[in-house]
Design a protein around this motif. Structure first.
Motif, PDB file in Angstrom:
ATOM      1  N   ASP A  18       0.831  -1.199   0.000  1.00 12.29           N
ATOM      2  CA  ASP A  18       0.000   0.000   0.000  1.00 12.29           C
ATOM      3  C   ASP A  18       0.877   1.265   0.000  1.00 12.29           C
ATOM      4  OD1 ASP A  18      -2.507   1.018  -0.269  1.00 12.29           O
ATOM      5  OD2 ASP A  18      -2.948   1.105   1.872  1.00 12.29           O
ATOM      6  N   ASP A  19       1.874   1.277  -0.895  1.00 13.52           N
ATOM      7  CA  ASP A  19       2.849   2.361  -0.943  1.00 13.52           C
ATOM      8  C   ASP A  19       2.669   3.197  -2.211  1.00 13.52           C
ATOM      9  OD1 ASP A  19       3.694   0.620  -2.891  1.00 13.52           O
ATOM     10  OD2 ASP A  19       5.560   0.041  -1.903  1.00 13.52           O
ATOM     11  N   ALA A  20       3.741   3.813  -2.671  1.00 12.14           N
ATOM     12  CA  ALA A  20       3.671   4.682  -3.846  1.00 12.14           C
ATOM     13  C   ALA A  20       3.265   3.937  -5.113  1.00 12.14           C
ATOM     14  CB  ALA A  20       5.029   5.360  -4.067  1.00 12.14           C
ATOM     15  N   TRP A  21       3.496   2.619  -5.149  1.00 10.78           N
ATOM     16  CA  TRP A  21       3.170   1.829  -6.329  1.00 10.78           C
ATOM     17  C   TRP A  21       1.808   1.153  -6.216  1.00 10.78           C
ATOM     18  CZ3 TRP A  21       6.498   3.816  -9.240  1.00 10.78           C
ATOM     19  CH2 TRP A  21       7.804   4.048  -8.825  1.00 10.78           C
ATOM     20  N   ALA A  22       1.075   1.440  -5.160  1.00 10.68           N
ATOM     21  CA  ALA A  22      -0.177   0.743  -4.884  1.00 10.68           C
ATOM     22  C   ALA A  22      -1.169   0.821  -6.047  1.00 10.68           C
ATOM     23  CB  ALA A  22      -0.815   1.298  -3.613  1.00 10.68           C
ATOM     24  N   GLU A  23      -1.391   2.012  -6.565  1.00  4.63           N
ATOM     25  CA  GLU A  23      -2.403   2.184  -7.601  1.00  4.63           C
ATOM     26  C   GLU A  23      -2.031   1.440  -8.883  1.00  4.63           C
ATOM     27  OE1 GLU A  23      -6.173   3.185  -8.278  1.00  4.63           O
ATOM     28  OE2 GLU A  23      -5.052   3.653  -6.449  1.00  4.63           O
TER      29      GLU A  23
END
Length: 285
Positions: A176-181
């Motif tokens: 659920d970090d910067a790459w989540a989406e």
């Protein structure tokens, strides 16, 4: 439902094939270490792809070990495997998924093996639900919503496939970090592809057994096969578009092999089988 996200072996370089096998066998051994033989039987290619994707995206951020071991299925030659937190996570998600898939098989077909599998891993899945509450809720809610949609006779293919996509997207979103989406989008469109591919493969069997299948109303259309391919192609195009936005360097050729060629292996096999069946029917007339 799972098992469609595979490699196209003839198109892989030898070194890339060895790497994929190392990750696949690594996942198998991780399942054995964490959950015993009951975990090993849950092994699937789809979670191997997810592990490879995470290994590439988070390259160098987490410790990764490599070792040789002698597999009981292949005792003559040692296998090279990987061990890392990416595979630990993939093993945990594999177990959660397997529990609810076994539950589905038990409800649909009353398979004793599915019931036995549920009972064997239930306690372990309960523990995982506290470690990964978001992912666990995503799988549990997915099963509930899909059952409700099927009971109501939902006809919207996009809505039905989207349920699988939303669930798989949450699993791909590990941290659920910067790459989540981006990860959620890759998982979303891949999940939609898996749902539709599963419905396509099981169509004849579901008709015979009187089971729900969203493709049944479309089957008699003259351009049915073309429509199915067009939908699958669109889903994988969207999946690939989001995949290419990720900053990946390591093993990117293996990942592309899977997304651009491997996922179509089962489709071509199923379609070829359907064509042969139709030829036999025509000859019998």
């Amino acid at each position: 439902m799972f098992g469609y996200v595979v490699i196209n072996e003839p198109e892989l370089k030898i070194k890339d094939y060895k790497k994929y096998k190392g990750v696949y066998c690594g996942l198998c051994q991780t399942l054995k270490r964490k959950y015993g033989p009951a975990g090993q039987i849950c092994l699937n290619n789809d979670m191997t792809f997810m592990a490879l994707l995470h290994m590439s995206l988070y390259e160098g951020e987490l410790p990764c070990k490599e070792r040789d071991y002698r597999c009981k299925l292949h005792p003559m030659k040692k296998q090279h495997i990987y061990e890392n937190p990416h595979l630990d996570y993939a093993a945990d998600m594999t177990l959660i998924l397997s529990y609810y898939l076994a539950q589905d098989h038990w409800k649909d077909d009353r398979k004793i093996s599915a019931l036995a599998q549920m009972r064997t891993i239930r306690g372990k899945v309960r523990k995982l639900s506290h470690i990964y509450p978001r992912q666990w809720r995503a799988v549990k809610n997915y099963v509930y919503r899909l059952e409700a949609a099927e009971r109501s006779g939902e006809k919207d293919l996009d809505k039905l496939a989207g349920l699988t996509g939303t669930m798989l997207g949450e699993l791909f979103n590990w941290k659920d970090d910067a790459w989540a989406e981006m990860l959620k989008n890759v998982g979303f469109y891949l999940g939609k592809f898996i749902y539709l591919m599963d419905a396509y493969e099981d169509l004849e069997k579901d008709i015979q057994k009187g089971h729900f299948n969203p493709l049944i109303p479309y089957k008699q259309r003259e351009n049915f096969e073309d429509q199915v391919f067009a939908m699958l192609d669109l889903m994988m195009a969207d999946c690939a578009r989001h995949f290419e936005q990720l900053p990946l360097d390591m093993d990117v050729e293996i990942l592309r092999n899977i997304l651009y060629a491997g996922v179509w292996y089962k489709y071509m096999k199923v379609r070829k089988g359907k064509n042969k069946t139709e030829e036999v029917k025509d000859e019998s007339l």
